[in-house]
Design a protein around this motif. Structure first.
Motif, mmCIF file in Angstrom:
data_model
loop_
_atom_site.group_PDB
_atom_site.id
_atom_site.type_symbol
_atom_site.label_atom_id
_atom_site.label_comp_id
_atom_site.label_asym_id
_atom_site.label_seq_id
_atom_site.Cartn_x
_atom_site.Cartn_y
_atom_site.Cartn_z
ATOM 1 N N TRP A 180 38.013 41.420 31.875
ATOM 2 C CA TRP A 180 39.228 40.709 32.610
ATOM 3 C C TRP A 180 40.043 39.985 31.530
ATOM 4 O O TRP A 180 41.134 40.013 31.404
ATOM 5 C CB TRP A 180 38.921 39.753 33.782
ATOM 6 C CG TRP A 180 38.714 40.334 34.980
ATOM 7 C CD1 TRP A 180 38.880 41.787 35.117
ATOM 8 C CD2 TRP A 180 38.219 39.788 36.115
ATOM 9 N NE1 TRP A 180 38.455 42.103 36.651
ATOM 10 C CE2 TRP A 180 38.197 40.907 37.163
ATOM 11 C CE3 TRP A 180 37.784 38.536 36.373
ATOM 12 C CZ2 TRP A 180 37.571 40.543 38.538
ATOM 13 C CZ3 TRP A 180 37.195 38.548 37.935
ATOM 14 C CH2 TRP A 180 37.173 39.364 38.908
ATOM 15 N N PHE B 132 45.624 41.172 33.817
ATOM 16 C CA PHE B 132 44.828 39.935 34.364
ATOM 17 C C PHE B 132 45.485 38.922 33.711
ATOM 18 O O PHE B 132 45.520 37.702 34.598
ATOM 19 C CB PHE B 132 43.544 40.078 33.983
ATOM 20 C CG PHE B 132 42.709 38.929 34.596
ATOM 21 C CD1 PHE B 132 42.180 38.850 35.726
ATOM 22 C CD2 PHE B 132 42.146 38.002 33.712
ATOM 23 C CE1 PHE B 132 41.535 37.712 36.254
ATOM 24 C CE2 PHE B 132 41.627 36.920 34.024
ATOM 25 C CZ PHE B 132 41.216 36.735 35.191
ATOM 26 N N ARG B 133 45.680 38.477 32.348
ATOM 27 C CA ARG B 133 46.130 37.412 31.931
ATOM 28 C C ARG B 133 47.573 37.100 32.167
ATOM 29 O O ARG B 133 47.956 35.872 31.902
ATOM 30 C CB ARG B 133 45.895 37.596 30.101
ATOM 31 C CG ARG B 133 44.548 37.766 29.812
ATOM 32 C CD ARG B 133 43.631 36.938 30.053
ATOM 33 N NE ARG B 133 43.717 35.670 29.655
ATOM 34 C CZ ARG B 133 42.894 35.225 28.413
ATOM 35 N NH1 ARG B 133 42.079 36.089 27.972
ATOM 36 N NH2 ARG B 133 43.080 33.979 27.891
ATOM 37 N N SER C 84 49.546 36.157 37.551
ATOM 38 C CA SER C 84 48.891 35.257 38.369
ATOM 39 C C SER C 84 48.192 35.472 39.747
ATOM 40 O O SER C 84 47.510 35.068 40.111
ATOM 41 C CB SER C 84 49.742 34.028 38.494
ATOM 42 O OG SER C 84 50.900 34.198 39.083
ATOM 43 N N ARG D 128 45.351 37.490 39.197
ATOM 44 C CA ARG D 128 44.256 36.503 38.578
ATOM 45 C C ARG D 128 43.664 35.800 39.699
ATOM 46 O O ARG D 128 42.551 35.660 39.860
ATOM 47 C CB ARG D 128 44.880 35.785 37.514
ATOM 48 C CG ARG D 128 43.923 35.204 36.466
ATOM 49 C CD ARG D 128 44.472 34.663 35.419
ATOM 50 N NE ARG D 128 45.725 33.818 35.596
ATOM 51 C CZ ARG D 128 46.868 33.997 35.237
ATOM 52 N NH1 ARG D 128 47.375 35.189 34.548
ATOM 53 N NH2 ARG D 128 48.113 33.151 35.527
ATOM 54 N N ARG D 129 44.559 35.225 40.594
ATOM 55 C CA ARG D 129 44.121 34.171 41.649
ATOM 56 C C ARG D 129 43.076 35.212 42.708
ATOM 57 O O ARG D 129 41.932 34.655 42.974
ATOM 58 C CB ARG D 129 45.189 34.018 42.615
ATOM 59 C CG ARG D 129 44.860 33.042 43.701
ATOM 60 C CD ARG D 129 45.961 32.616 44.750
ATOM 61 N NE ARG D 129 46.913 31.808 43.983
ATOM 62 C CZ ARG D 129 46.792 30.478 44.016
ATOM 63 N NH1 ARG D 129 45.755 29.941 44.493
ATOM 64 N NH2 ARG D 129 47.708 29.827 43.120
ATOM 65 N N SER E 71 41.464 38.143 41.971
ATOM 66 C CA SER E 71 40.198 38.624 41.138
ATOM 67 C C SER E 71 39.340 37.435 41.035
ATOM 68 O O SER E 71 38.203 37.795 41.420
ATOM 69 C CB SER E 71 40.768 39.271 39.810
ATOM 70 O OG SER E 71 41.743 40.204 39.881
ATOM 71 N N LEU E 72 39.740 36.437 40.719
ATOM 72 C CA LEU E 72 38.766 35.158 40.475
ATOM 73 C C LEU E 72 38.042 34.707 41.760
ATOM 74 O O LEU E 72 36.957 34.308 42.011
ATOM 75 C CB LEU E 72 39.490 34.055 39.840
ATOM 76 C CG LEU E 72 39.835 34.265 38.472
ATOM 77 C CD1 LEU E 72 40.693 33.093 37.952
ATOM 78 C CD2 LEU E 72 38.676 34.454 37.512
ATOM 79 N N TRP F 126 34.817 29.494 37.645
ATOM 80 C CA TRP F 126 35.867 30.719 37.843
ATOM 81 C C TRP F 126 36.822 30.540 38.759
ATOM 82 O O TRP F 126 37.383 31.435 39.351
ATOM 83 C CB TRP F 126 35.214 31.996 37.708
ATOM 84 C CG TRP F 126 34.526 32.192 36.625
ATOM 85 C CD1 TRP F 126 32.937 31.993 36.362
ATOM 86 C CD2 TRP F 126 34.962 32.308 35.162
ATOM 87 N NE1 TRP F 126 32.559 32.308 35.182
ATOM 88 C CE2 TRP F 126 33.654 32.170 34.296
ATOM 89 C CE3 TRP F 126 36.265 32.310 34.689
ATOM 90 C CZ2 TRP F 126 33.832 32.268 32.971
ATOM 91 C CZ3 TRP F 126 36.263 32.290 33.223
ATOM 92 C CH2 TRP F 126 35.114 32.498 32.517
ATOM 93 N N PHE G 179 40.264 29.662 40.643
ATOM 94 C CA PHE G 179 41.686 29.959 40.018
ATOM 95 C C PHE G 179 42.208 28.492 39.277
ATOM 96 O O PHE G 179 42.746 28.592 38.186
ATOM 97 C CB PHE G 179 42.797 30.302 40.857
ATOM 98 C CG PHE G 179 43.918 30.474 40.401
ATOM 99 C CD1 PHE G 179 44.489 31.389 39.941
ATOM 100 C CD2 PHE G 179 45.176 29.670 40.896
ATOM 101 C CE1 PHE G 179 45.648 31.789 39.565
ATOM 102 C CE2 PHE G 179 46.580 29.693 40.399
ATOM 103 C CZ PHE G 179 46.734 30.993 39.937
ATOM 104 N N GLU H 253 43.211 28.333 35.342
ATOM 105 C CA GLU H 253 44.559 28.033 34.773
ATOM 106 C C GLU H 253 44.752 26.960 34.011
ATOM 107 O O GLU H 253 45.323 26.697 33.059
ATOM 108 C CB GLU H 253 45.480 27.746 36.108
ATOM 109 C CG GLU H 253 45.695 29.002 36.908
ATOM 110 C CD GLU H 253 46.037 30.363 36.251
ATOM 111 O OE1 GLU H 253 47.153 30.351 36.165
ATOM 112 O OE2 GLU H 253 45.286 31.132 35.835
ATOM 113 N N GLU I 170 43.336 27.790 30.737
ATOM 114 C CA GLU I 170 44.340 28.258 30.350
ATOM 115 C C GLU I 170 45.411 27.881 29.415
ATOM 116 O O GLU I 170 46.137 27.946 28.364
ATOM 117 C CB GLU I 170 44.833 29.637 31.008
ATOM 118 C CG GLU I 170 45.787 30.742 30.422
ATOM 119 C CD GLU I 170 44.986 31.646 29.805
ATOM 120 O OE1 GLU I 170 45.786 32.684 29.454
ATOM 121 O OE2 GLU I 170 43.826 31.421 29.446
#
Length: 450
Positions: free
Chosen positions: A170, A176-177, A180, A183-184, A186-187, A283, A285, A289, A292
């Protein structure tokens, strides 16, 4: 996720996690009556939000202005202490070496920030204010991620892949990056799989059961598994409220129903479930974030665990700063405290905690300002008495004078100490956590965001 600015329709406590994170970032965090109506005209628009102590403004902004603003203001934090993949020994916090900066750095890589902070604190704090606890090394989290798998759709086909390789995949995926919503989802799916499908090494479970009995004197006592990643409780990255804390009982079997062997009023809470929930919170979200935003290398993160007592029927709980996190010119200690077990850091809507400011001279409280009252006690009464505040202030003064702060490029006097405390059911003061706090580089007198 990370919020460029926060507007709420009710007032927040000074030391709530939301306020602490906003103060660290230097992002606006304001109370506005009827906020949805006040901001309705800007729904879906890109704006610049400015806030002062008693006023705010909202103006239209262009994408170019926003990109330039974030490029100039977004922080970048390097991981100084990557996880140690080889150290697996469970250790009482009193036995973890923290006497030098090098030892403290090694401890962060082995056990994470929360365990290291408490181990360091307990070398200088009067034992009467301490609580028992031990650290679970990051290496056990790394083992879990590498040894457990799930089925994931990759290039349109289902494949069995480890949790660790999932993260690697990921992080290298531009979609994925940048997406959002993806990403939300998936996580959330990964965190759920870690808890429901992941298996804890039986040898680790056995070691945890033995260590709980050795540290607390009784396997039938409810304990608290608390996050201790190598990317929290640091000077540059605070991480307040990002990760999980979960209660557990060493005698409760995994996947079994009924009452807990440690507390008949609670359902079974196995140590397997507790540690997996703490590991999975790395992990979430929101945690991803926040890291990140600070441009932290997720691939070099790992989760240790602090195992400590779960305090029941406490008289009060609170957060204390060795200064004023919102005003660097105010040297008074800031105390936010609430009656009973109601959270200060994540309070229910509409509930406010007591706010006290203490003047400390030569380690003693010389003045107490009752700045705000708790909404949970009768008018004219306080959560903490003057005597309790003097005791707490004296302890904080001693800690401030002796606690070693590894301030990096910052002057030590720039860094405050952020402590969590309780007055337990017997009225005894206990210090359960400490972390450094560096006020945000953006002036809190004129915070702004896009």
């Amino acid at each position: 996720g990370v919020m460029a600015g926060v507007v709420t329709g009710s007032r927040q406590d000074v030391l709530s996690h939301l306020n602490v994170l906003a103060a660290r970032r230097g992002t606006p965090n304001l109370f506005v009556a009827e906020p949805l109506a006040a901001f309705a005209a800007f729904d879906g628009e890109l704006v610049r939000l400015r806030a002062t102590a008693d006023a705010y403004s909202v103006t239209a902004a262009t994408p170019e202005e926003a990109a330039a603003y974030w490029a100039a203001n977004r922080p970048s934090v390097a991981i100084e202490h990557p996880p140690d993949p080889d150290f697996r020994t469970l250790m009482d916090v009193h036995d973890i070496p923290t006497g030098t900066a090098s030892e403290r750095g090694a401890a962060v890589g082995r056990f994470g920030g929360k365990v290291t902070g408490l181990a360091t604190l307990y070398t200088i704090l009067d034992p009467v204010y301490q609580t028992a606890g031990f650290g679970v090394p990051d290496a056990h989290y790394l083992d879990f991620m590498a040894s457990n798998s799930w089925e994931l759709m990759i290039d349109g086909a289902p494949q069995v892949i480890t949790f660790a390789d999932t993260i690697t995949l990921w992080l290298a995926d531009p979609k994925f990056r940048t997406d959002s919503a993806l990403r939300r989802a998936s996580l959330a799916a990964l965190a759920s799989a870690m808890v429901t499908r992941g298996a804890v090494d039986p040898a680790l479970r056995t070691a945890l059961q033995a260590q709980i009995e050795a540290t607390f004197g009784d396997p039938a006592i409810m304990v608290r598994f608390r996050s201790s990643s190598n990317v929290e409780d640091g000077v540059e990255f605070n991480g307040a409220g990002l990760y999980a804390s979960v209660s557990a009982c060493a005698l409760d079997e995994p996947d079994a129903g009924g009452a807990s062997a440690c507390d008949a009023d609670k359902s079974r809470r196995s140590i397997d479930s507790a540690i997996k929930q703490v590991w999975a919170s790395l992990w979430s979200f929101g945690a991803f974030e926040e890291r990140e935003y600070y441009q932290i290398d997720h691939a070099r993160t790992a989760m240790g665990v602090l195992v400590s007592l779960r305090h029941e029927d406490e008289q009060a709980n609170g957060v204390a700063f060795t200064g004023n996190p919102a005003d660097g010119k105010d040297p008074r200690f800031t105390i936010n405290v609430q009656a009973g077990e109601v959270d200060v850091v994540s309070p229910p809507a509409g509930v406010t905690a007591e706010l006290d400011r203490l003047t400390i001279v030569d380690g003693e409280v010389t003045a107490i300002e009752r700045a705000a009252a708790s909404s949970l006690v009768p008018a004219g009464e306080y959560v903490l008495s003057d005597e309790q505040l003097r005791e707490l202030g004296a302890v904080l003064g001693e800690v401030q004078a002796a606690y070693p702060v590894d301030a990096g490029d910052h002057a030590p006097e720039e860094v405050l100490l952020d402590l969590e405390f309780k007055f337990n059911s017997a009225g005894k003061l206990v210090i359960k956590q400490i972390r450094p706090f560096l006020p945000g580089s953006v002036s809190t007198s004129q915070p702004t965001c896009m």
